[in-house]
Each structure stands twice: as structure tokens, then as C-alpha cells.
Scaffold this motif. Structure first.
Motif, PDB file in Angstrom:
ATOM      1  N   MET A   1       0.944  -0.993  -0.028  1.00 21.37           N
ATOM      2  CA  MET A   1       0.037   0.101   0.070  1.00 21.37           C
ATOM      3  C   MET A   1       0.849   1.134   0.127  1.00 21.37           C
ATOM      4  N   LYS A   2       0.601   2.185  -1.162  1.00 23.25           N
ATOM      5  CA  LYS A   2       1.403   3.536  -1.047  1.00 23.25           C
ATOM      6  C   LYS A   2       0.777   4.446  -0.307  1.00 23.25           C
ATOM      7  N   ILE A   3       1.634   5.072   0.640  1.00 25.68           N
ATOM      8  CA  ILE A   3       1.168   6.053   1.617  1.00 25.68           C
ATOM      9  C   ILE A   3       1.945   7.492   1.086  1.00 25.68           C
ATOM     10  N   SER A   4       1.560   8.495   0.714  1.00 29.37           N
ATOM     11  CA  SER A   4       2.296   9.641   0.286  1.00 29.37           C
ATOM     12  C   SER A   4       2.728  10.410   1.154  1.00 29.37           C
ATOM     13  N   LEU A   5       3.665  11.260   1.164  1.00 28.20           N
ATOM     14  CA  LEU A   5       4.379  12.214   2.041  1.00 28.20           C
ATOM     15  C   LEU A   5       3.227  13.123   2.299  1.00 28.20           C
ATOM     16  N   ALA A   6       2.582  13.495   1.717  1.00 25.08           N
ATOM     17  CA  ALA A   6       1.222  14.387   2.009  1.00 25.08           C
ATOM     18  C   ALA A   6       0.478  13.863   3.055  1.00 25.08           C
ATOM     19  N   GLN A   7       0.337  12.852   3.083  1.00 25.17           N
ATOM     20  CA  GLN A   7      -0.709  11.931   3.963  1.00 25.17           C
ATOM     21  C   GLN A   7       0.041  11.691   5.370  1.00 25.17           C
ATOM     22  N   ARG A   8       1.323  11.414   5.226  1.00 20.96           N
ATOM     23  CA  ARG A   8       2.084  11.359   6.403  1.00 20.96           C
ATOM     24  C   ARG A   8       2.190  12.634   7.128  1.00 20.96           C
ATOM     25  N   ARG A   9       2.424  13.637   6.425  1.00 20.78           N
ATOM     26  CA  ARG A   9       2.308  15.211   6.960  1.00 20.78           C
ATOM     27  C   ARG A   9       0.779  15.292   7.530  1.00 20.78           C
ATOM     28  N   ALA A  10      -0.295  15.158   6.785  1.00 17.42           N
ATOM     29  CA  ALA A  10      -1.527  15.169   7.444  1.00 17.42           C
ATOM     30  C   ALA A  10      -1.852  14.508   8.620  1.00 17.42           C
ATOM     31  N   ARG A  11      -1.266  13.443   8.765  1.00 20.28           N
ATOM     32  CA  ARG A  11      -1.543  12.591   9.836  1.00 20.28           C
ATOM     33  C   ARG A  11      -0.867  13.111  10.827  1.00 20.28           C
TER      34      ARG A  11
ATOM     35  N   LEU B   1       0.687  -7.400  16.536  1.00 14.50           N
ATOM     36  CA  LEU B   1      -0.108  -6.381  15.935  1.00 14.50           C
ATOM     37  C   LEU B   1      -0.563  -7.062  14.658  1.00 14.50           C
ATOM     38  N   ASP B   2      -1.684  -6.537  14.185  1.00 11.37           N
ATOM     39  CA  ASP B   2      -2.126  -6.603  12.835  1.00 11.37           C
ATOM     40  C   ASP B   2      -1.838  -5.396  11.797  1.00 11.37           C
ATOM     41  N   THR B   3      -0.691  -5.597  11.076  1.00 10.33           N
ATOM     42  CA  THR B   3      -0.070  -4.444  10.402  1.00 10.33           C
ATOM     43  C   THR B   3       0.024  -4.731   8.984  1.00 10.33           C
ATOM     44  N   THR B   4       0.130  -3.640   8.232  1.00 12.44           N
ATOM     45  CA  THR B   4       0.239  -3.761   6.707  1.00 12.44           C
ATOM     46  C   THR B   4       1.250  -3.083   6.167  1.00 12.44           C
ATOM     47  N   GLU B   5       1.901  -3.523   5.169  1.00 15.34           N
ATOM     48  CA  GLU B   5       3.091  -3.126   4.829  1.00 15.34           C
ATOM     49  C   GLU B   5       2.872  -1.761   4.074  1.00 15.34           C
ATOM     50  N   ALA B   6       3.523  -0.713   4.224  1.00 12.01           N
ATOM     51  CA  ALA B   6       3.349   0.496   3.443  1.00 12.01           C
ATOM     52  C   ALA B   6       4.522   0.949   2.504  1.00 12.01           C
ATOM     53  N   ASP B   7       4.258   1.394   1.486  1.00 16.29           N
ATOM     54  CA  ASP B   7       5.326   2.054   0.586  1.00 16.29           C
ATOM     55  C   ASP B   7       5.352   3.500   1.119  1.00 16.29           C
ATOM     56  N   LEU B   8       6.431   3.947   1.663  1.00 21.23           N
ATOM     57  CA  LEU B   8       6.457   5.224   2.040  1.00 21.23           C
ATOM     58  C   LEU B   8       7.719   5.871   0.929  1.00 21.23           C
TER      59      LEU B   8
ATOM     60  N   GLY C   1       8.990   4.822  -1.682  1.00 21.11           N
ATOM     61  CA  GLY C   1       9.992   3.899  -2.037  1.00 21.11           C
ATOM     62  C   GLY C   1      10.780   3.157  -0.570  1.00 21.11           C
ATOM     63  N   GLU C   2      10.406   3.648   0.576  1.00 18.71           N
ATOM     64  CA  GLU C   2      10.998   3.104   1.687  1.00 18.71           C
ATOM     65  C   GLU C   2       9.737   2.479   2.497  1.00 18.71           C
ATOM     66  N   PRO C   3      10.274   1.170   2.793  1.00 14.26           N
ATOM     67  CA  PRO C   3       9.317   0.065   3.450  1.00 14.26           C
ATOM     68  C   PRO C   3       8.764   0.600   4.899  1.00 14.26           C
ATOM     69  N   GLY C   4       7.515   0.568   5.206  1.00 13.65           N
ATOM     70  CA  GLY C   4       7.024   1.110   6.354  1.00 13.65           C
ATOM     71  C   GLY C   4       5.900   0.230   6.920  1.00 13.65           C
ATOM     72  N   LEU C   5       5.259   0.570   8.099  1.00 12.41           N
ATOM     73  CA  LEU C   5       4.452  -0.301   8.529  1.00 12.41           C
ATOM     74  C   LEU C   5       3.080   0.757   8.929  1.00 12.41           C
ATOM     75  N   VAL C   6       1.969   0.113   8.979  1.00  6.20           N
ATOM     76  CA  VAL C   6       0.861   0.903   9.187  1.00  6.20           C
ATOM     77  C   VAL C   6      -0.234  -0.011  10.044  1.00  6.20           C
ATOM     78  N   LEU C   7      -1.111   0.327  11.050  1.00  3.96           N
ATOM     79  CA  LEU C   7      -1.901  -0.628  11.714  1.00  3.96           C
ATOM     80  C   LEU C   7      -3.008  -0.967  10.390  1.00  3.96           C
ATOM     81  N   SER C   8      -3.266  -2.119  10.627  1.00  2.00           N
ATOM     82  CA  SER C   8      -4.230  -2.588   9.341  1.00  2.00           C
ATOM     83  C   SER C   8      -5.520  -1.719   9.368  1.00  2.00           C
ATOM     84  N   ASP C   9      -6.239  -1.489  10.794  1.00  2.00           N
ATOM     85  CA  ASP C   9      -7.318  -0.829  10.919  1.00  2.00           C
ATOM     86  C   ASP C   9      -7.281   0.578  10.644  1.00  2.00           C
TER      87      ASP C   9
END
Length: 395
Positions: free
Chosen positions: A1-11, A262-269, A271-279
Motif C-alpha cells: 500500500m502506497k502512502i504519500s508524503l502529504a498523507q504522512r504530514r496530514a496525519r 499486531l495486525d499491520t500492513t506493509e506501506a510504501d513510503l 520507496g521506503e518500506p514502512g508499517l501501518v496498523l491494518s485498521d
């Protein structure tokens, strides 16, 4: 799952109480899991940045810490002092402090047996255990006490250590603070009110189970680490697992085990691998434009080990040589400058990049608001950084 820089900053903006203020200081602390408290001023300044304008920050933080005791000052992650809500404090105690306690006890016992002054202590484990019990007994008799008062009650706290003997930086010091540190990290005593103003680093000590009736809930270490990881991921995720390991101070194995629970999902940050909670996969709505003046050691600025995505090319100016960040200016999830308080009380600003005319005006207004709130109070960060020294005139 790709998560953008803008979304990280919004969170970051939404969950850290920066794009919209938290309702209470307790909510402000929970939004970032814990407030850094190595520098006492950071707790109040971080809460000020995250609560509504006009809030009596000193009064509210002191209410939460010393009257309602909904927040507690505790040594936890990375052997660092934090202010946390009681539930999170229990997680930090079981998941982080307990391991630190084992290591620090062994180190103190070693020093007692090898660098005692004028003579080494015989049977350091027994000596330390006896002194700890005696100090705790004296503290219970008093209800609360300063380190000096406890050293009067238990003279063995004046036992000295000759550290770095033969070196230019050699020093002889009493073990008082080391023993109190050990009792605190063991979860037996707690830092209470400071001696002096809210900027003081000298505290009155109290038994933990007297300060918090019943003490902290005792939790299995693995369970505590998993829940602490979940809270961190909610506040600071998506992020690489290496950031969690750094933030907690855990080993690679402990980090892996906590995340496996934990239930986590791999995230593409980007190009860098990351994790996010699946819920927690739904995007956070982009907040209204926001700015913030955050203090040295702010929990947002110190929340990740990989910081380029919000610090940009400004690391050398903003951090000291040990990796401690100074006061920063933020706009929409990234650092755009720095600030410092001058001896006159003026809040001086330096923009390290152009945030745009509207954001710049908002930052300047926030600086006036901070200057007004601080009034005659002068705040000097415990750890000085290049740009802060220059702006403040501190050399």
C-alpha cells in the motif's frame, strides 16, 4: 500500500494536536503517546502548542501532574524521562523501564565495587538492596522528601564514586542520585513536584504507590511492548520498524516480537518500506493550513529516527551533536525554521525556507502569542543547538 508524503504530514498535523488543538493537556500528551520531560520546560511548551489559546498551561499541567495525577513523570523509552498518562506509563514501565532497571543496577553494583571512594563497597548487591529498602522506608515515613533529606535519613547515600579516575574529566560524586534513579526505574518511587518554578529540574520524591493509589498496573512485558507499539504506530505511523525500535530503545528482537503481535500492513513510503496498523488504512482528511512553534525536544520532532521527510536539509542547524533537536517552526507538517527566546523576552525567528506569505504571517503572529504568554519567564533549552544559540545571542 502506497502512502504519500502529504498523507504522512496530514496525519502528523491532525493526530499530534497541531492542525487543531487538543481539548486538554491529557489529550495533548496522548496524541503523541508521551511528552518529553528531560527538559522540564518542554512539557509546558509542547502542551502550549497543542491546546487552545488562552489555556492556563502552567495551571493545567500542574493540575494533571500534581493534583489529579492523570499524568505522571516517568523514566521510560530510551532511558529518557517522559510525561505520560497513567495507562501509558504502565506500558512504559513494564515494556521499557524494567529492562533499563536491570542494566542500571548491574552498572551501579559494578561501580560500587570498583570505583568506590575512599574505598570500594564490599558485596555491592547486598549493600544496594539494603540501602534501597532503607531509603524507601525513610521516604514512606516522610510521605515525600528531597534527595538531601533522604541522604540525611540514610547516610549511606553519601557513599562516593570516583568516576574516570586519572582522566581530565575525573569526578567524585555521591551515589544519591544513582540510588534514587534506580528506585524510580524499578517503579518504587516517583518524581513529584519540582523545587521552585515549573522550569526546575530538582524534584521532591514520593513512593509510587502513595502518589498513585495502588501504583501502576503490573503487565507482562511482551503485552506491554505490543500495546506501546500499537499506540506509537497510531500516533507516528506509517513508519519504518527501525523508527519504532529507536523511539523505544528496544532490541531488534523485542521490536520484531511487538510488531508480530499486531495486525499491520506493509506501506510504501515513497520507496521506503514502512508499517501501518491494518485498521488505520483510510486516509486522514487534509487539515486546514497550520503553523506551530515547537520547543526543544518536542515529541513530534523527536518521534522518528529518520527525519528527512519533515526536517529536510536543515538537520545540521537544528540538532546538537547528540541528536537533540532545538526549538522549531513548523508549517503543514514540515520544519520551515527555528526560534529562540532572547534575554529581552523577544521570540526571534529564522526561516530556513520560504513557507509563503500567509504562513510566514501566521508564524509571526504565533511568536507574538508565545512571547506574551511567557512574559517575564526566560526559557533556555537544556541542549543548545547552533541556530538556537545564534538567535538567542547565547554564543
Amino acid at each position: 500500500m502506497k502512502i504519500s508524503l502529504a498523507q504522512r504530514r496530514a496525519r502528523l498535523g491532525v493526530r499530534h494536536g497541531l492542525a487543531a488543538p487538543a481539548t486538554t493537556v491529557e489529550d495533548a500528551a496522548a496524541g503523541v503517546v508521551a511528552l518529553h520531560a528531560t527538559d522540564p520546560a518542554s512539557v509546558y511548551l509542547a502542551a502550549w502548542a497543542r491546546t487552545p489559546a488562552g489555556t492556563d498551561i502552567v495551571g493545567e499541567v500542574e493540575r494533571a501532574l500534581y493534583e489529579d495525577r492523570t499524568l505522571v513523570r516517568l523514566l521510560g523509552m530510551r532511558r529518557t524521562v517522559f510525561v505520560l498518562d497513567v495507562a501509558t506509563a504502565a506500558l512504559a514501565q513494564a515494556g521499557c523501564a524494567a529492562d533499563i532497571a536491570v542494566r542500571q543496577r548491574k552498572l551501579l553494583e559494578q561501580h560500587l565495587g570498583t570505583v568506590g571512594h575512599p574505598a570500594n563497597v564490599e558485596d555491592p548487591p547486598r549493600w544496594l538492596a539494603e540501602v534501597a529498602v532503607s531509603v524507601e522506608k525513610a521516604l514512606r515515613a516522610r510521605g515525600s522528601a528531597t534527595a538531601q533529606e533522604l541522604a540525611h535519613d540514610e547516610p549511606r547515600l553519601r557513599q562516593q564514586l570516583h568516576m574516570a579516575k586519572g582522566k581530565p574529566y575525573a569526578a567524585i560524586a555521591n551515589v544519591t542520585s544513582r540510588v534514587l534513579f534506580q528506585l524510580a526505574v524499578d517503579g518504587r518511587i516517583v518524581r513529584g513536584r519540582p523545587r521552585g518554578s515549573w522550569l526546575s529540574t530538582q524534584y521532591v520524591w514520593a513512593p509510587l504507590d502513595g502518589w498513585l493509589p495502588g501504583g501502576l498496573p503490573e503487565l507482562p512485558a511482551a503485552e506491554a511492548r505490543a500495546e506501546l507499539a500499537r499506540r506509537w504506530l497510531h500516533a507516528f505511523g506509517p513508519a519504518p520498524a527501525s523508527d519504532l525500535r529507536w523511539w523505544t530503545g528496544w532490541t531488534a528482537t523485542q521490536t520484531k516480537q511487538a510488531l508480530a503481535a499486531l495486525d499491520t500492513t506493509e506501506a510504501d513510503l515513497d520507496g521506503e518500506p514502512g508499517l501501518v496498523l491494518s485498521d488505520d488504512l483510510d486516509p486522514v482528511a487534509e487539515p486546514e493550513p497550520w503553523v506551530a512553534l515547537l520547543p526543544a525536544l518536542d515529541p513530534t520532532a523527536m518521534g522518528w529516527s529518520a527525519r528527512d521527510w519533515y526536517v529536510g536539509p536543515h538537520r545540521a542547524a537544528l540538532f546538537d551533536r547528540s541528536g537533540n533537536i532545538g526549538p522549531t517552526v513548523w508549517a503543514d507538517g514540515r520544519v520551515v525554521g527555528a526560534w529562540a527566546q532572547r534575554p529581552s523576552g523577544e521570540i526571534a525567528l529564522r526561516f530556513l525556507e520560504d513557507p509563503g506569505r500567509e504562513r510566514k504571517a501566521a508564524v509571526e503572529a504565533e511568536a507574538v502569542r508565545l512571547q506574551t504568554w511567557l512574559g517575564e519567564t526566560r526559557v533556555v533549552p537544556k541542549f543548545r543547538t547552533p541556530v538556537e544559540r545564534e538567535l538567542s545571542g547565547g554564543g
